[in-house]
Design an enzyme around this catalytic site. Structure first.
Site, PDB file in Angstrom:
ATOM      1  N   GLU A  28      -9.473  65.524  56.611  1.00 14.00           N
ATOM      2  CA  GLU A  28      -8.166  64.897  56.851  1.00 14.00           C
ATOM      3  C   GLU A  28      -7.834  64.946  58.342  1.00 14.00           C
ATOM      4  OE1 GLU A  28      -5.045  66.596  54.469  1.00 14.00           O
ATOM      5  OE2 GLU A  28      -3.623  65.039  55.055  1.00 14.00           O
ATOM      6  N   ASN A 175      -2.425  59.289  47.568  1.00 16.22           N
ATOM      7  CA  ASN A 175      -2.712  60.717  47.454  1.00 16.22           C
ATOM      8  C   ASN A 175      -1.448  61.475  47.053  1.00 16.22           C
ATOM      9  OD1 ASN A 175      -4.209  63.340  48.260  1.00 16.22           O
ATOM     10  ND2 ASN A 175      -2.344  63.414  49.511  1.00 16.22           N
ATOM     11  N   GLU A 176      -1.569  62.375  46.114  1.00 12.26           N
ATOM     12  CA  GLU A 176      -0.445  63.218  45.673  1.00 12.26           C
ATOM     13  C   GLU A 176       0.848  62.414  45.583  1.00 12.26           C
ATOM     14  OE1 GLU A 176      -0.415  67.102  47.626  1.00 12.26           O
ATOM     15  OE2 GLU A 176      -2.326  67.568  46.691  1.00 12.26           O
ATOM     16  N   GLU A 299      -9.476  67.519  45.663  1.00 10.90           N
ATOM     17  CA  GLU A 299      -9.058  68.597  46.575  1.00 10.90           C
ATOM     18  C   GLU A 299      -9.145  69.910  45.829  1.00 10.90           C
ATOM     19  OE1 GLU A 299      -5.454  68.179  48.929  1.00 10.90           O
ATOM     20  OE2 GLU A 299      -5.802  66.027  49.167  1.00 10.90           O
TER      21      GLU A 299
END
Ligand code: AHR
Length: 495
Positions: A28, A175-176, A299
């Protein structure tokens, strides 16, 4: 005193292949993962290949990194890919609002990342911006990297010096989304996902396109349920899951100078991956009994308090034998669930969280986690050998977890591998590996261990923990007997 654990290994018809993608990584824009980690720029004194450290490329090639996820994490839903292409001096800046509030110059962009993946021989896994982006921005990105022909984005790519498309198969649709991706409800995200996925074309990329829905946070089974229920099967290939190991979320404990209580708690959380996968898969089985949709743990890893004196937003932490335990045990869980778990991404490759590589200016070290990943690379794309494991317990203050974790596979050449982890930080455990009717001619083994569970490699002592040969085992009529030392990982090769 040693207790006794038996691992029974049996060949099974139609056993799943352990997808090599289970051994994937994640990088990231966070702290010193990309800038000051992977990427030092072409003008750096540190030897580099188009700005990326050559020593990192070489070390990662040894790991046979199958895929790399980028640019986030939370960063993904703030990232505008068009700001990271074209002449570097003309690129706008971006403030990394999630991680450390630092201003980045966008000098590491799509070309840099995809060329890095080519150099590594890894498949790129691009996490796209859904939270603050648009359908057009997303579909333009896919066209830019995948279209081989006349199109606005293919032409722009060519203008920027890349003639042929890279061919990106793996795409994360946000993401999330339950958190930093937009604080959405699963129902809202499922609808949004349907909209985005509808416009995702592979642009005739040879391997097609593989769409991954942003998944649940740990044990949020409802999230998985809604996604599986509301997203039509023709629009999705994978559903994600995130879970980290720490002492407590609000005080994650030190990365290196932890005590047994903190160690035990981290192990409980790491080993809980077994329950998480079993339960998320049960939800998936309900809506997808034919197992068309994969579970992608994109993750995972250990998460501790940052090293003293470092930016709290940079998530820089040491990596000890405890991390080797997390890596070995978690990868065993993924292997044993390879029927549904087809990809996973350890967070994060360089200088962030459970990193395989740490750097300090020109220096670079390989962590215990790196060594586990390398020992386990033998399982990549091999056929699972299902095991039956009755493990003795590791007990601490009235609680317990199984001390031994194991997985096994057999590759195309007929060579079998068994990976064993003893998470008990106090004692060795006796193990019998029972190979039933399988032939046992020759066995060799490697071990990763150290004097203390808090031990780690450092810039002063980079090879304190390295893989060694292990010979302390006995053959006995179709079985192998050994004692796995406290907090160690052993991988057997059996021909
Ligand atoms: O890996 C660090 C962060 O953890 C990621 O940005 C986010 O997706 C997760 O919460």
């Amino acid at each position: 005193t040693c207790a006794q654990t038996t691992v029974t290994i049996q060949e099974k018809e139609n056993a799943p292949i352990i997808s090599k993608h289970i051994y994937g990584h994640f990088a990231e824009h966070l702290g010193r993962c990309i800038y000051g980690g992977f990427y030092v720029g072409e003008d750096s004194n540190i030897p580099n290949t188009n700005g990326v450290r050559t020593d990192i490329i070489e070390a990662l090639k040894e790991l046979k990194v199958p895929n790399l996820r980028w640019p986030g994490g939370c960063f993904a839903d703030t990232y505008h890919w068009k700001d990271g292409i074209g002449a570097k001096e003309d690129r706008p800046t971006i403030v990394n609002q999630w991680w450390g509030g630092v201003t980045e110059d966008n000098s590491f962009g799509t070309h840099d990342f995809l060329n890095l993946c080519e150099a590594l021989g890894a498949e790129p896994y691009l996490a796209a911006n859904i939270g603050s982006g648009t359908v057009k921005e997303f579909t333009d990105w896919i066209q830019y990297v995948n279209h081989d022909g006349e199109s606005p984005m293919a032409n722009l790519r060519k203008e920027n010096g890349r003639d042929k498309p890279w061919g990106v198969t793996y795409w994360g649709v946000g993401n999330e989304m339950w958190g930093c991706g937009g604080n959405m409800t699963p129902e809202y995200y499922a609808n949004l996902y349907r909209q985005y996925a509808t416009f995702m074309s592979s642009w005739n990329n040879d391997k097609g396109i593989y769409r991954i829905a942003s998944g649940a946070n740990v044990d949020d089974y409802h999230w998985t349920e809604v996604l599986m229920r509301d997203i039509p099967k023709h629009l999705i290939e994978g559903v994600a899951l995130h879970s980290y190991s720490f002492v407590e979320w609000n005080d994650k404990g030190p990365a290196a100078n932890f005590n047994e209580k903190q160690y035990f708690k981290t192990m409980e959380r790491a080993l809980n991956m077994e329950t998480l996968i079993t339960k998320h898969v049960a939800v998936m089985d309900k809506y997808d009994p034919d197992k068309k949709i994969d579970l992608i743990v994109d993750e995972w890893g250990g998460w501790y308090n940052v090293e003293e004196g470092t930016n709290p937003g940079f998530l820089y932490q040491q990596n000890t034998m405890r991390d080797a335990m997390i890596a070995g045990a978690t990868l065993n869980i993924f292997n044993n669930h390879s029927e549904r778990v087809k990809m996973a991404n350890l967070a994060q490759t360089v200088n962030v969280l459970q990193a395989v590589i740490l750097t300090d200016d020109e220096k670079m070290i390989l962590t215990p986690t790196y060594h586990v990943m390398k020992m386990y690379a033998v399982h990549q794309d091999a056929t699972l050998l299902p095991i039956d494991l009755k493990s003795d317990k590791y007990e601490f203050e009235g609680n317990s977890v199984p001390a031994i974790s194991a997985s096994a596979s057999i590759n195309k050449e007929g060579v079998a591998h068994v990976s064993l982890v003893n998470v008990d930080m106090n004692k060795a455990h006796k193990i019998t590996l029972d190979f039933q009717k399988m032939k046992l001619n020759k066995a060799t083994a490697n071990i990763l261990t150290s004097a203390k569970v808090q031990d780690h490699n450092s810039f002063e002592n980079p090879n304190k923990i390295v893989v060694k040969e292990y010979e302390d085992f006995k053959f006995k009529k179709g079985t192998l007997e050994l004692e796995v030392p406290a907090f160690s990982v052993i991988v057997f090769e059996i021909k």
